[in-house]
Structures are given as structure tokens and as C-alpha cells.
Design a protein around this motif. Structure first.
Motif, PDB file in Angstrom:
ATOM      1  N   THR A   1       9.866  15.814  33.494  1.00 20.83           N
ATOM      2  CA  THR A   1       9.883  13.878  33.082  1.00 20.83           C
ATOM      3  C   THR A   1      10.307  13.400  32.652  1.00 20.83           C
ATOM      4  O   THR A   1      10.345  12.452  31.977  1.00 20.83           O
ATOM      5  CB  THR A   1       8.380  13.383  33.085  1.00 20.83           C
ATOM      6  OG1 THR A   1       7.889  14.810  32.067  1.00 20.83           O
ATOM      7  CG2 THR A   1       7.095  14.540  33.898  1.00 20.83           C
ATOM      8  N   ARG A   2      11.481  13.766  31.991  1.00 19.63           N
ATOM      9  CA  ARG A   2      12.475  13.510  30.831  1.00 19.63           C
ATOM     10  C   ARG A   2      13.516  12.402  31.654  1.00 19.63           C
ATOM     11  O   ARG A   2      14.194  13.206  32.891  1.00 19.63           O
ATOM     12  CB  ARG A   2      12.691  14.959  30.167  1.00 19.63           C
ATOM     13  CG  ARG A   2      14.883  13.767  29.336  1.00 19.63           C
ATOM     14  CD  ARG A   2      15.452  15.029  28.686  1.00 19.63           C
ATOM     15  NE  ARG A   2      14.534  16.358  28.594  1.00 19.63           N
ATOM     16  CZ  ARG A   2      15.027  17.587  28.454  1.00 19.63           C
ATOM     17  NH1 ARG A   2      15.778  17.971  29.385  1.00 19.63           N
ATOM     18  NH2 ARG A   2      14.021  18.566  27.679  1.00 19.63           N
ATOM     19  N   ASP A   3      13.952  11.192  31.270  1.00 19.90           N
ATOM     20  CA  ASP A   3      14.980  10.195  31.035  1.00 19.90           C
ATOM     21  C   ASP A   3      15.266   9.384  30.654  1.00 19.90           C
ATOM     22  O   ASP A   3      14.417   8.180  30.573  1.00 19.90           O
ATOM     23  CB  ASP A   3      13.923   9.543  33.150  1.00 19.90           C
ATOM     24  CG  ASP A   3      15.001   9.288  33.349  1.00 19.90           C
ATOM     25  OD1 ASP A   3      16.738   8.730  33.345  1.00 19.90           O
ATOM     26  OD2 ASP A   3      15.387   8.397  35.237  1.00 19.90           O
ATOM     27  N   VAL A   4      16.440   9.626  29.886  1.00 19.99           N
ATOM     28  CA  VAL A   4      16.518   8.960  28.574  1.00 19.99           C
ATOM     29  C   VAL A   4      17.867   8.185  29.146  1.00 19.99           C
ATOM     30  O   VAL A   4      18.635   8.816  29.463  1.00 19.99           O
ATOM     31  CB  VAL A   4      16.311   9.711  27.597  1.00 19.99           C
ATOM     32  CG1 VAL A   4      17.361   8.812  26.475  1.00 19.99           C
ATOM     33  CG2 VAL A   4      14.849  10.044  26.857  1.00 19.99           C
ATOM     34  N   MET A   5      18.432   7.036  28.830  1.00 18.90           N
ATOM     35  CA  MET A   5      19.926   6.819  29.500  1.00 18.90           C
ATOM     36  C   MET A   5      20.102   5.661  28.371  1.00 18.90           C
ATOM     37  O   MET A   5      19.368   5.175  27.262  1.00 18.90           O
ATOM     38  CB  MET A   5      19.676   5.781  29.835  1.00 18.90           C
ATOM     39  CG  MET A   5      21.254   5.119  30.652  1.00 18.90           C
ATOM     40  SD  MET A   5      21.885   4.340  31.809  1.00 18.90           S
ATOM     41  CE  MET A   5      21.433   2.810  31.359  1.00 18.90           C
TER      42      MET A   5
ATOM     43  N   LEU B   1      23.233  -4.155  32.602  1.00 16.69           N
ATOM     44  CA  LEU B   1      22.858  -2.424  33.290  1.00 16.69           C
ATOM     45  C   LEU B   1      21.774  -2.096  34.235  1.00 16.69           C
ATOM     46  O   LEU B   1      21.916  -1.050  35.103  1.00 16.69           O
ATOM     47  CB  LEU B   1      22.730  -1.239  32.001  1.00 16.69           C
ATOM     48  CG  LEU B   1      24.387  -1.499  31.415  1.00 16.69           C
ATOM     49  CD1 LEU B   1      24.710   0.021  30.545  1.00 16.69           C
ATOM     50  CD2 LEU B   1      25.954  -1.658  32.569  1.00 16.69           C
ATOM     51  N   GLU B   2      20.956  -1.569  33.385  1.00 19.31           N
ATOM     52  CA  GLU B   2      19.705  -2.073  33.954  1.00 19.31           C
ATOM     53  C   GLU B   2      19.656  -3.129  36.460  1.00 19.31           C
ATOM     54  O   GLU B   2      19.665  -4.319  36.109  1.00 19.31           O
ATOM     55  CB  GLU B   2      17.877  -2.512  33.549  1.00 19.31           C
ATOM     56  CG  GLU B   2      17.746  -1.862  32.437  1.00 19.31           C
ATOM     57  CD  GLU B   2      16.694  -2.348  32.064  1.00 19.31           C
ATOM     58  OE1 GLU B   2      16.466  -3.189  32.250  1.00 19.31           O
ATOM     59  OE2 GLU B   2      16.202  -1.795  30.663  1.00 19.31           O
ATOM     60  N   GLY B   3      19.582  -2.160  36.408  1.00 15.61           N
ATOM     61  CA  GLY B   3      19.333  -2.236  37.931  1.00 15.61           C
ATOM     62  C   GLY B   3      20.731  -1.804  38.306  1.00 15.61           C
ATOM     63  O   GLY B   3      20.812  -2.972  39.692  1.00 15.61           O
ATOM     64  N   ASN B   4      21.478  -2.893  37.671  1.00 15.89           N
ATOM     65  CA  ASN B   4      23.401  -2.180  38.051  1.00 15.89           C
ATOM     66  C   ASN B   4      24.108  -1.347  37.817  1.00 15.89           C
ATOM     67  O   ASN B   4      25.044  -1.068  39.197  1.00 15.89           O
ATOM     68  CB  ASN B   4      23.742  -2.982  38.012  1.00 15.89           C
ATOM     69  CG  ASN B   4      23.110  -5.077  38.375  1.00 15.89           C
ATOM     70  OD1 ASN B   4      22.949  -5.220  39.643  1.00 15.89           O
ATOM     71  ND2 ASN B   4      22.300  -5.822  37.268  1.00 15.89           N
TER      72      ASN B   4
ATOM     73  N   ARG C   1      16.833   2.650  35.673  1.00 14.24           N
ATOM     74  CA  ARG C   1      16.058   1.141  36.210  1.00 14.24           C
ATOM     75  C   ARG C   1      15.934   1.378  34.537  1.00 14.24           C
ATOM     76  O   ARG C   1      15.068  -0.414  34.734  1.00 14.24           O
ATOM     77  CB  ARG C   1      15.091   1.713  36.756  1.00 14.24           C
ATOM     78  CG  ARG C   1      15.541   1.791  38.009  1.00 14.24           C
ATOM     79  CD  ARG C   1      15.476   0.218  38.697  1.00 14.24           C
ATOM     80  NE  ARG C   1      16.265   0.826  40.328  1.00 14.24           N
ATOM     81  CZ  ARG C   1      16.614   0.025  41.143  1.00 14.24           C
ATOM     82  NH1 ARG C   1      17.029  -0.884  40.562  1.00 14.24           N
ATOM     83  NH2 ARG C   1      16.563   0.130  42.767  1.00 14.24           N
ATOM     84  N   LYS C   2      16.518   1.859  33.645  1.00 13.13           N
ATOM     85  CA  LYS C   2      15.917   1.028  31.966  1.00 13.13           C
ATOM     86  C   LYS C   2      16.852   2.008  31.288  1.00 13.13           C
ATOM     87  O   LYS C   2      17.190   2.857  31.557  1.00 13.13           O
ATOM     88  CB  LYS C   2      14.366   2.133  31.860  1.00 13.13           C
ATOM     89  CG  LYS C   2      13.646   1.493  30.635  1.00 13.13           C
ATOM     90  CD  LYS C   2      12.975   2.224  30.195  1.00 13.13           C
ATOM     91  CE  LYS C   2      11.896   1.836  29.893  1.00 13.13           C
ATOM     92  NZ  LYS C   2      13.071   2.551  27.652  1.00 13.13           N
TER      93      LYS C   2
ATOM     94  N   VAL D   1      25.445   7.280  29.349  1.00 10.58           N
ATOM     95  CA  VAL D   1      24.684   8.159  28.605  1.00 10.58           C
ATOM     96  C   VAL D   1      23.344   8.223  29.439  1.00 10.58           C
ATOM     97  O   VAL D   1      22.238   7.745  28.612  1.00 10.58           O
ATOM     98  CB  VAL D   1      24.250   9.368  27.181  1.00 10.58           C
ATOM     99  CG1 VAL D   1      24.690  10.908  27.410  1.00 10.58           C
ATOM    100  CG2 VAL D   1      25.649   8.537  26.704  1.00 10.58           C
ATOM    101  N   ARG D   2      22.696   9.683  30.171  1.00  7.48           N
ATOM    102  CA  ARG D   2      21.800   9.503  31.056  1.00  7.48           C
ATOM    103  C   ARG D   2      21.275  11.301  31.129  1.00  7.48           C
ATOM    104  O   ARG D   2      22.214  12.229  31.265  1.00  7.48           O
ATOM    105  CB  ARG D   2      21.894   8.645  32.716  1.00  7.48           C
ATOM    106  CG  ARG D   2      20.496   8.485  32.838  1.00  7.48           C
ATOM    107  CD  ARG D   2      20.259   7.936  35.050  1.00  7.48           C
ATOM    108  NE  ARG D   2      19.516   8.644  34.367  1.00  7.48           N
ATOM    109  CZ  ARG D   2      18.660   7.995  35.793  1.00  7.48           C
ATOM    110  NH1 ARG D   2      19.334   7.553  36.690  1.00  7.48           N
ATOM    111  NH2 ARG D   2      17.712   8.125  36.505  1.00  7.48           N
ATOM    112  N   LEU D   3      19.990  11.211  30.535  1.00  8.45           N
ATOM    113  CA  LEU D   3      20.231  12.652  30.362  1.00  8.45           C
ATOM    114  C   LEU D   3      18.587  12.887  31.208  1.00  8.45           C
ATOM    115  O   LEU D   3      17.902  11.782  30.850  1.00  8.45           O
ATOM    116  CB  LEU D   3      19.640  12.642  29.268  1.00  8.45           C
ATOM    117  CG  LEU D   3      19.942  13.919  28.288  1.00  8.45           C
ATOM    118  CD1 LEU D   3      21.430  12.172  27.921  1.00  8.45           C
ATOM    119  CD2 LEU D   3      19.732  14.442  27.273  1.00  8.45           C
TER     120      LEU D   3
END
Length: 575
Positions: free
Chosen positions: A27-31, A58-61, A79-80, A289-291
């Protein structure tokens, strides 16, 4: 102000401010965005808001490329966005009008030219030493002005529970987004130019908030590229990476050099973010950065206009958690001219090299470490630079230089002159420590923690006659086939340029390659290790030597050889 911050730190730790319950990996989703080197200057404004407009879109693009990101992240539109982190050099000068300009852009608020997300500020060298004047007093006033602003921001964030932990002196701080632990270390961990070192604080912070294996994202200003690394003292680097090695570091991001790149240091890919304005390498850019779950991806986002349009560019980093840092002892790594380093012996040990070289001079009955004949100085005696630190480490590690090592540590001394006389002094100086060294007793070899051998102007007359000793000789190719046992000369070293002309371009000529293999084969038949010196100090040569079975591979630059040996981290990085 600092007393207020300390009080808030204690209160925050007492109630667990800002802590989030650890999420399951799936469930981890960090940007986050990491931007560096904004260098806000006096009005009028030109392109300094372009970064902000782009971040707000950036969100959505924003989509990580399908061929350059980790599975689960590649090709997926974000998305976030969870926050914006600044990797230093927020301001070019310390002036109220510059600060007001920065605040209108990077303090969260409405409007397309004001950032819409939480901002986590970080200082660099221009913030700590603002270019307000050539006068030292004015510089300190400018520093105080900038630090006062940073204190007010961190004080407020701590009070609101937006950050977890704060080191009041250095202004280093940490926070969590989901179960990802972020650390902002300001200019660099271990900085003492304007503050107390944050390294003890960092060790405690990670033990407190990252000891369950949750990911860590670490940010500071200085990196490890050739320009930046000279600003970051080696002893501070050693301590930082010793601390980080115990944790699941998902990403390490830096600024300072005004050029996006991916460097490698002690097994860590270090992502260097670009500056904010157009220059030789194009428009300004920042890192994204996205995890997501156990996947980690980093890319650069380069704005193309003032409307928030952008392109996704490299360097790209794709990885999978947990990060495994290679803790192997590098038995074939040889620290050439080790005494030239900022911290002789200690730097090689930090990279887990198993062989170091010291050049010795005998002057008035004392042994000094130097390439050229030095002026006598107690700080550079062989005993102070090498013997005592090695023995202390062996005693602390249960009889080994490296706990768990299956062989001795190699200490080579190049006798610059007077080898026979030097050997007499060496024996007397090393006598109190002889139990820690490999030895020959009545003709029989006995292994110890350190194998000590002499090169250069060797005591080739006196040493071989001794039936009991704790010193060995460095052999030469001309000695092969003469019945000299490995218990006398366990290593053979020679000058590459005396045997070969190949400089690394193209393939090594077949006749030279066959000759090299013949030499190495003869050395190994006698049960000895082999080392070339005088070869080009390039990564290509190091790889070639390892491939061909050279046992001790020399390095003037420790990080370059470490990267060659650390294949795991390099294989995961993609430019």
C-alpha cells in the motif's frame, strides 16, 4: 529561538508528533519532488517561478518512462504529490527582498506561481555563507538572517507535527510520509562550520524511526562528484555511510553542482539534482522520486516554458527494496599511496579495502610516512599513522582488522632509502605489537591479523637469514623460479610499464596478453599474490586486472575501485 525549538523537540518526541503507522509494502505510494540550487536573487524576477508552475502541474500529468522505471511505476501517471524538498542553496544572498520573493513562491499557498504542496527547506553553502560582502562580519550577519528564517519555519513545522525530529544546532530534521522516513541534513552530515555535528543526532534518529526496515530517503546539499566531494570532509563521509549502512536507504539526493547526474559511492547511487535556471545543459530541472511498494524510481523533470509544460529526462534510477549494501571485505583492493588521503588508513578501512601502502623514511632514528623526504613531524610517524590505529582496531574487533575476515590484512611499506637500517628500527618499534602480525617462528609460518611486508629498498640481505620474524618481503618478477618461498615473499609486485606498452585502448595485443597470463600463472604456482604498479589508474584497467587474476589491484581514488568491485549497485542504475 533555539530554546523554543529544543522545548518543542522534547514535546514532539514525547507525544510521537508526526508519526504515521507503518504501511504494508503493497500500500506504500509516496512521491516527492527534490529541487536544488534555486539561488533566489534580487528582483526583477525572470524564470524563478517556472519550477513552481511545473511542480503544480505534475499530478495527473507526470509519467515515469516505461523503459527507465521500476515495475509498478513505469508507465503509470502520478495522481498525488506529497511534498517538495529543497537540497540547498535557496538564496544567493541574504536580503529581505530576496527572502520575500522566495516566500511568495515556496511557502504553500494558492495561485499558479505559488507552490501547492508542503515544502521541506534545506540550506547549502550559499545559505550558510551568503555572498553579501567580502567582510566576515557581514557574512555572519547574513548567515544569522537566513538561519533565523529557517528556524521560524522549522519551529512552526515542529509545533504543528509536520516534522518528527529536529537537531537545533545544525537544523537537520526528519519526518515521515506514510512509512517512508525522510532526513534533511542541510549542507552535509558532520558539518561543524556553523553548528555542532549532527551525526550523533542522525544515528539516534534512524535508530528511533527507521529500525524496522522502513525506507529512508536522505537529502543534503553536497554530493560526491569531483567538484562537490572536496567540500565534504572524508571523516564526515565515513561516519555518515557507516550509519546509513544499517538502514534501508531507498534514495540519497544532493544538489550543489548545477548538473543532473548519478554518482556512486560505497554502494549507494547518489542522485544529483539540477539547478533551477537555464544554463549549458538546458532548462532548469528537478528530481521526481516515487516509492511504490518495494519499487523506487527517480527521474528528472525539465520545464520547457512558463506554463508548466515539461519533459521527463535522465538520469534515471530504478531500484527495488530492501537495498542491500555490500559488506564484503575487498581482499583484492590495494590503497596506493594511502598516506595521501585525508585520513590515512581510516579511509581505506571505510571502503573495506584489505591492503594499504605507506612510504617510509628513516630520519634521526624515527620512521616518517611521506612520498618525499619530510621534515620530522610527530603527526606523520609510522607508529601514529598506522601501527597504533591498526592495533586499536584489532583489539576492538576481537583479534581481526575486519570481524569475520578469513585472512590477514596486508600492510605494505615502501622503504624509500636505507632499507637495512630502517628494518632494524622497524623491528624494535613493532616488537610490542608482534602478537598481532603474521610471523615465521623457527621456519614455520603462523598467521596473524596483519601481514606486514617491505617493498622498495628492501632489507634483502638481513631479513631472509632470520628464522623467526614478523616481517616479509615484496617479491619481484625476476625472483620467480629461484626457490623463494611464499613464507618469505608472499606478494610479487612489479612495474607494468617495464613489461607492456598497451595503454587500455582497444584490445590488449595477443602477445602481451599471453605474456601477462604467463607471469600471473607463475606467481600463483608459487602460492603468492600478484600486484602491478605503474599502470594507468582507470576503471577499465582495474576491471581488466581483476578479470586476468591480478590479486591486489591498486587505486589512487578509492571510490573508483570500490565501484568496480561493487557490481550490484552499478547494475541497477540506468542512465
Amino acid at each position: 529561538m533555539r530554546q523554543q525549538i529544543i522545548a518543542l523537540c522534547v514535546a514532539a518526541l514525547a507525544i510521537g508528533a508526526g508519526c504515521t503507522s507503518p504501511k504494508e509494502n503493497d500500500t506504500r505510494d509516496v512521491m516527492v519532488v527534490v529541487a536544488g540550487d534555486l539561488h533566489f536573487d534580487l528582483p526583477p524576477e525572470t524564470d524563478q517561478y517556472y519550477h513552481v508552475v511545473t511542480m503544480n502541474r505534475l499530478e495527473g500529468n507526470f509519467t515515469f518512462p516505461t523503459d527507465s522505471a521500476a515495475p509498478g511505476i513505469a508507465g503509470e501517471t502520478v495522481r498525488k504529490l506529497d511534498g517538495v524538498i529543497i537540497a540547498g542553496d535557496m538564496f544567493d544572498k541574504a536580503r529581505p527582498e530576496i527572502l520575500a520573493h522566495y516566500r511568495s513562491r515556496y511557502e504553500m499557498g494558492p495561485g499558479e506561481k505559488t507552490i501547492h504542496y508542503p515544502v521541506y527547506p534545506g540550506f547549502g553553502n550559499h545559505d550558510i555563507d551568503p555572498a553579501v560582502s567580502d567582510k566576515g562580519a557581514d557574512n555572519l550577519l547574513g548567515r544569522a538572517f537566513s538561519l533565523h528564517y529557517l528556524d521560524s519555519i522549522l519551529n512552526d513545522k515542529l509545533a504543528k507535527g509536520e516534522i518528527l525530529n529536529l537537531h537545533p544546532s545544525s537544523r537537520s530534521y526528519s519526518w515521515n510520509i506514510q512509512d517512508v522516513h525522510f532526513v534533511q541534513a542541510q549542507r552535509f552530515s558532520g558539518d561543524t562550520a556553523y553548528c555542532e555535528s549532527n551525526l550523533d543526532w542522525l544515528a539516534d534518529d534512524l535508530k528511533r524511526y527507521a529500525s524496522e526496515g522502513n525506507p529512508v530517503v536522505y537529502i543534503q546539499h553536497y554530493g560526491v562528484d569531483p567538484w562537490a566531494i572536496k567540500w565534504w570532509p572524508q571523516d564526515a563521509r565515513n561516519r555518515l555511510f557507516d550509519i546509513l549502512d544499517n538502514y534501508n536507504v531507498a534514495a540519497f539526493l544532493v544538489g550543489h553542482t548545477h548538473e543532473p547526474s548519478l554518482q556512486h559511492y560505497r554502494g549507494y547511487p547518489i542522485y544529483q539534482v539540477n539547478n533551477a535556471w537555464p544554463d549549458e545543459d538546458g532548462n532548469g530541472s528537478f528530481a521526481v522520486v516515487r516509492l511504490k511498494g518495494d519499487a523506487v524510481s527517480v527521474a528528472s523533470c525539465r520545464w520547457t516554458d512558463d506554463k508548466g509544460d515539461f519533459e521527463v529526462v535522465g538520469p534515471y534510477l530504478s531500484d527495488t527494496l530492501p537495498r542491500i549494501i555490500d559488506q564484503s571485505i575487498h581482499y583484492n583492493a590495494f590503497s596506493h599511496n594511502d598516506y595521501w588521503r585525508e585520513n590515512p588508513l581510516e579511509d581505506a578501512l571505510a571502503f573495506r579495502f584489505n591492503c594499504v601502502e605507506a612510504d617510509l623514511w628513516l630520519i634521526d632514528g624515527e620512521l616518517y610516512v611521506s612520498h618525499e623526504r619530510p621534515e620530522p613531524n610527530p603527526a606523520i610517524t609510522f607508529e601514529n599513522l598506522y601501527l597504533k590505529p591498526l592495533i586499536a582496531r584489532i583489539q576492538a574487533n576481537g583479534g581481526k582488522v575486519y570481524p569475520g575476515s578469513d585472512r590477514p590484512f596486508y600492510l605494505m611499506v615502501d622503504c624509500k632509502a636505507q632499507g637495512e637500517e630502517m628494518y632494524k628500527v622497524l623491528k624494535k618499534q613493532m616488537e610490542p605489537y608482534k602478537e598481532y602480525f603474521c610471523s615465521v617462528e623457527n621456519g614455520e609460518y603462523k598467521e596473524g591479523a596483519v601481514l606486514f611486508f617491505l617493498s622498495g629498498d628492501r632489507p634483502a640481505k638481513s631479513l631472509p637469514k632470520e628464522t623467526s620474524r614478523f616481517t616479509f618481503l615484496d617479491g619481484q618478477i625476476k625472483d620467480l623460479g629461484k626457490g623463494i618461498p611464499a613464507s618469505l615473499a608472499p606478494v610479487v609486485s612489479d612495474n607494468y610499464a617495464d613489461f607492456f606498452t598497451w595503454n587500455g585502448e582497444g584490445e590488449m595485443p595477443e602477445n602481451q596478453l599471453n605474456k601477462m597470463r604467463e607471469i600471473i600463472g607463475k606467481v600463483h604456482e608459487e602460492g603468492k599474490l600478484f600486484r602491478w604498479w605503474g599502470a594507468p589508474d582507470t576503471e577499465a584497467f582495474k576491471r581488466f586486472f581483476i578479470q586476468e587474476g591480478v590479486d591486489l589491484v591498486g587505486a589512487d581514488e578509492l571510490g573508483g575501485l570500490y565501484n568496480v568491485l561493487d557490481k550490484h549497485s552499478l547494475a541497477k542504475a540506468k542512465d
